[in-house]
Motif scaffolding. Structure first.
Motif, PDB file in Angstrom:
ATOM      1  N   SER A 103      18.537 -10.084 -12.925  1.00 14.31           N
ATOM      2  CA  SER A 103      19.332  -9.855 -14.210  1.00 14.31           C
ATOM      3  C   SER A 103      20.618  -9.849 -14.062  1.00 14.31           C
ATOM      4  CB  SER A 103      18.759  -8.726 -15.111  1.00 14.31           C
ATOM      5  OG  SER A 103      18.978  -7.762 -14.384  1.00 14.31           O
ATOM      6  N   GLN A 104      21.038  -9.612 -13.099  1.00 14.20           N
ATOM      7  CA  GLN A 104      22.542  -9.309 -12.640  1.00 14.20           C
ATOM      8  C   GLN A 104      23.210 -10.307 -12.203  1.00 14.20           C
ATOM      9  OE1 GLN A 104      22.429  -5.576 -10.195  1.00 14.20           O
ATOM     10  NE2 GLN A 104      21.431  -4.417 -11.843  1.00 14.20           N
ATOM     11  N   ARG A 105      22.669 -11.187 -11.593  1.00  9.35           N
ATOM     12  CA  ARG A 105      23.537 -12.132 -10.862  1.00  9.35           C
ATOM     13  C   ARG A 105      22.324 -13.413 -10.418  1.00  9.35           C
ATOM     14  NH1 ARG A 105      23.728  -7.891  -7.943  1.00  9.35           N
ATOM     15  NH2 ARG A 105      25.779  -7.545  -8.763  1.00  9.35           N
ATOM     16  N   THR A 106      22.922 -14.478 -10.008  1.00 10.31           N
ATOM     17  CA  THR A 106      21.806 -15.667  -9.406  1.00 10.31           C
ATOM     18  C   THR A 106      21.735 -15.395  -7.990  1.00 10.31           C
ATOM     19  OG1 THR A 106      22.428 -17.043 -11.451  1.00 10.31           O
ATOM     20  CG2 THR A 106      21.296 -18.116  -9.661  1.00 10.31           C
ATOM     21  N   TYR A 107      20.664 -15.496  -7.434  1.00 11.58           N
ATOM     22  CA  TYR A 107      20.589 -15.557  -5.957  1.00 11.58           C
ATOM     23  C   TYR A 107      20.214 -16.917  -5.229  1.00 11.58           C
ATOM     24  CZ  TYR A 107      20.839 -10.435  -6.286  1.00 11.58           C
ATOM     25  OH  TYR A 107      21.392  -9.274  -6.392  1.00 11.58           O
ATOM     26  N   ASP A 108      20.717 -17.356  -4.249  1.00 14.41           N
ATOM     27  CA  ASP A 108      20.525 -18.404  -3.523  1.00 14.41           C
ATOM     28  C   ASP A 108      19.062 -18.281  -3.076  1.00 14.41           C
ATOM     29  OD1 ASP A 108      23.173 -19.950  -4.009  1.00 14.41           O
ATOM     30  OD2 ASP A 108      24.021 -17.730  -3.170  1.00 14.41           O
ATOM     31  N   GLU A 109      18.968 -17.153  -2.319  1.00 13.92           N
ATOM     32  CA  GLU A 109      17.661 -17.140  -1.692  1.00 13.92           C
ATOM     33  C   GLU A 109      16.863 -15.610  -1.861  1.00 13.92           C
ATOM     34  OE1 GLU A 109      16.091 -19.435  -0.001  1.00 13.92           O
ATOM     35  OE2 GLU A 109      17.755 -20.916   0.782  1.00 13.92           O
ATOM     36  N   THR A 111      11.838 -17.144  -1.443  1.00 14.73           N
ATOM     37  CA  THR A 111      12.142 -18.559  -1.270  1.00 14.73           C
ATOM     38  C   THR A 111      12.198 -18.966  -0.001  1.00 14.73           C
ATOM     39  OG1 THR A 111      14.502 -17.954  -1.291  1.00 14.73           O
ATOM     40  CG2 THR A 111      13.308 -18.485  -3.501  1.00 14.73           C
ATOM     41  N   LYS A 112      12.498 -17.740   1.045  1.00 12.99           N
ATOM     42  CA  LYS A 112      12.549 -18.193   2.371  1.00 12.99           C
ATOM     43  C   LYS A 112      11.881 -16.787   3.251  1.00 12.99           C
ATOM     44  CE  LYS A 112      15.963 -19.628   5.683  1.00 12.99           C
ATOM     45  NZ  LYS A 112      15.236 -21.211   5.757  1.00 12.99           N
ATOM     46  N   ILE A 121      24.618  -9.120  -0.120  1.00 18.26           N
ATOM     47  CA  ILE A 121      23.280  -9.227   0.464  1.00 18.26           C
ATOM     48  C   ILE A 121      22.706  -7.877  -0.125  1.00 18.26           C
ATOM     49  CG2 ILE A 121      21.920  -8.977   2.306  1.00 18.26           C
ATOM     50  CD1 ILE A 121      24.102 -10.729   4.040  1.00 18.26           C
ATOM     51  N   ASP A 122      21.643  -8.156  -1.011  1.00 12.31           N
ATOM     52  CA  ASP A 122      21.009  -7.010  -1.618  1.00 12.31           C
ATOM     53  C   ASP A 122      19.675  -6.781  -0.713  1.00 12.31           C
ATOM     54  OD1 ASP A 122      22.247  -5.899  -4.304  1.00 12.31           O
ATOM     55  OD2 ASP A 122      22.341  -8.149  -4.185  1.00 12.31           O
ATOM     56  N   ILE A 123      19.475  -5.827   0.027  1.00 16.67           N
ATOM     57  CA  ILE A 123      18.332  -5.542   0.854  1.00 16.67           C
ATOM     58  C   ILE A 123      17.492  -4.618   0.136  1.00 16.67           C
ATOM     59  CG2 ILE A 123      17.754  -4.457   3.152  1.00 16.67           C
ATOM     60  CD1 ILE A 123      20.188  -5.356   4.372  1.00 16.67           C
ATOM     61  N   LEU A 153      26.765 -19.902   4.204  1.00 12.24           N
ATOM     62  CA  LEU A 153      27.284 -20.612   3.257  1.00 12.24           C
ATOM     63  C   LEU A 153      26.921 -20.349   1.817  1.00 12.24           C
ATOM     64  CD1 LEU A 153      26.960 -24.287   5.063  1.00 12.24           C
ATOM     65  CD2 LEU A 153      28.999 -22.684   4.946  1.00 12.24           C
ATOM     66  N   LYS A 154      25.946 -19.406   1.692  1.00 11.16           N
ATOM     67  CA  LYS A 154      25.439 -18.862   0.420  1.00 11.16           C
ATOM     68  C   LYS A 154      26.261 -17.939  -0.092  1.00 11.16           C
ATOM     69  CE  LYS A 154      21.520 -21.543   1.332  1.00 11.16           C
ATOM     70  NZ  LYS A 154      21.502 -22.700   0.521  1.00 11.16           N
ATOM     71  N   GLU A 155      25.975 -17.468  -1.461  1.00 10.51           N
ATOM     72  CA  GLU A 155      26.859 -16.452  -2.229  1.00 10.51           C
ATOM     73  C   GLU A 155      25.988 -15.028  -2.334  1.00 10.51           C
ATOM     74  OE1 GLU A 155      29.490 -15.982  -6.054  1.00 10.51           O
ATOM     75  OE2 GLU A 155      28.529 -17.798  -5.620  1.00 10.51           O
ATOM     76  N   ASN A 156      24.770 -15.306  -2.740  1.00 13.51           N
ATOM     77  CA  ASN A 156      24.075 -14.115  -2.885  1.00 13.51           C
ATOM     78  C   ASN A 156      22.926 -14.249  -2.330  1.00 13.51           C
ATOM     79  OD1 ASN A 156      26.198 -12.781  -4.531  1.00 13.51           O
ATOM     80  ND2 ASN A 156      25.380 -14.197  -6.381  1.00 13.51           N
ATOM     81  N   LEU A 157      22.277 -13.268  -1.628  1.00 16.62           N
ATOM     82  CA  LEU A 157      21.078 -13.122  -1.012  1.00 16.62           C
ATOM     83  C   LEU A 157      20.304 -11.939  -1.230  1.00 16.62           C
ATOM     84  CD1 LEU A 157      22.147 -14.127   2.633  1.00 16.62           C
ATOM     85  CD2 LEU A 157      21.147 -15.837   0.646  1.00 16.62           C
ATOM     86  N   ILE A 158      19.120 -12.017  -1.260  1.00 16.42           N
ATOM     87  CA  ILE A 158      18.005 -10.459  -1.276  1.00 16.42           C
ATOM     88  C   ILE A 158      17.422 -10.852  -0.168  1.00 16.42           C
ATOM     89  CG2 ILE A 158      16.343  -9.645  -2.493  1.00 16.42           C
ATOM     90  CD1 ILE A 158      17.119 -10.474  -5.277  1.00 16.42           C
ATOM     91  N   ILE A 159      17.229  -9.829   0.484  1.00 16.63           N
ATOM     92  CA  ILE A 159      16.510  -9.497   1.725  1.00 16.63           C
ATOM     93  C   ILE A 159      15.271  -8.317   1.323  1.00 16.63           C
ATOM     94  CG2 ILE A 159      16.074  -9.024   4.164  1.00 16.63           C
ATOM     95  CD1 ILE A 159      19.060 -10.024   4.488  1.00 16.63           C
ATOM     96  N   LEU A 160      13.912  -9.030   1.259  1.00 11.68           N
ATOM     97  CA  LEU A 160      12.819  -7.831   1.132  1.00 11.68           C
ATOM     98  C   LEU A 160      12.536  -7.368   2.599  1.00 11.68           C
ATOM     99  CD1 LEU A 160      10.855  -6.517  -0.475  1.00 11.68           C
ATOM    100  CD2 LEU A 160       9.617  -8.369  -0.462  1.00 11.68           C
ATOM    101  N   CYS A 161      12.553  -6.211   2.847  1.00 15.48           N
ATOM    102  CA  CYS A 161      11.786  -5.542   4.112  1.00 15.48           C
ATOM    103  C   CYS A 161      10.441  -5.416   4.060  1.00 15.48           C
ATOM    104  CB  CYS A 161      12.635  -4.177   4.602  1.00 15.48           C
ATOM    105  SG  CYS A 161      14.339  -4.814   4.781  1.00 15.48           S
ATOM    106  N   GLY A 162       9.613  -6.024   4.699  1.00 16.10           N
ATOM    107  CA  GLY A 162       8.329  -5.656   4.851  1.00 16.10           C
ATOM    108  C   GLY A 162       8.027  -4.259   5.549  1.00 16.10           C
TER     109      GLY A 162
END
Length: 235
Positions: A76-82, A127-128, A3-5, A103-112
């Motif tokens: 550019s470093q990996r594929t993200y599911d969401e 995407t979500k 998870i990348d935040i 069940l996902k592998e890679n997630l990005i979470i953007l903090c508003g």
């Protein structure tokens, strides 16, 4: 899971992932959380990440360029599911959402932050969208920590007892039943006899009935959800 935040205040997220279950998940190699400071992706000498809203109004808006640059670097470093955006007007976070994300592998979470992000970020990169409740926080960092905690604990092997997460509140649409531990009696307050009986079927039935009773009493809004042994509505 990774998870990348993305955040404008990374220090708010240093503590939650350095302790307890989340720390053990990383030590076991089952999950990794990386916190990314948006500031280095800022624009100009001042590394600006926000600007005034077109049309006027109070508050600042997070700019599209720094966010886009950060997300594209990660992609550019990996594929993200969401790519998830924490926002008050997103989908309300609940156990089924946590289950699906686990069940996902890679997630990005953007903090508003501030008055939110440039709408084009939401239209072209996100995407979500998720909200943890009908209230407003100073930023999405604490909400992102909540989501990460709820998701990571569901990954097989993170909890010492893998059945523990399956019996949590909301997993079957019901609140968890009361629980007791030693001593069996304390100042006249006794543990229900059925729990001391050793009769597995009776104990399981008692727990289910107590879950239904507690849910009906405390969260009647859940009674119409898919709950119970047959997976249908409990009347």
């Amino acid at each position: 899971m990774r998870i990348d935040i993305i955040t404008v205040v990374p220090n708010l997220l240093r503590g939650p992932f350095d302790h307890s279950i989340l720390k053990r998940a990383e030590q076991k190699g089952l999950a990794k959380v990386e916190v990314h400071d948006l500031r280095p992706y800022g624009i100009g000498n001042q590394k600006s990440i926000d600007d005034y809203a077109f049309g006027g109004g109070a508050g600042m808006v997070m700019m599209i360029e720094p966010i886009a640059n950060c997300i594209e670097t990660l992609r550019s470093q990996r594929t993200y599911d969401e790519v998830i955006y924490m926002t008050p007007d997103g989908e309300t976070f609940c156990q089924p959402v946590a289950n699906a994300l686990s069940l996902k592998e890679n997630l990005i979470i953007l903090c508003g932050h501030y008055k939110g992000v440039d709408e084009r970020v939401r239209q072209h990169f996100i995407t979500k969208e998720i909200s943890i409740g009908d209230y407003v926080l100073s930023g999405g960092e604490l909400a992102a920590a909540v989501v990460a905690d709820a998701v990571i604990r569901l990954i097989p092997g993170v909890l010492n007892d893998e059945t523990s997460a399956l019996t949590d509140s909301f997993q079957d649409g019901l609140l968890a039943p009361p629980v007791y531990t030693r001593p069996a009696e304390y100042h006249g307050m006794k543990v229900p006899e059925v729990l001391l009986s050793g009769h597995a079927a009776k104990i399981e039935n008692w727990r289910f009935e107590e879950s239904v009773r507690r849910t009906r009493q405390r969260r009647p809004d859940l009674m119409g959800s898919s709950a119970g042994n047959e997976g249908g509505k409990i009347d």
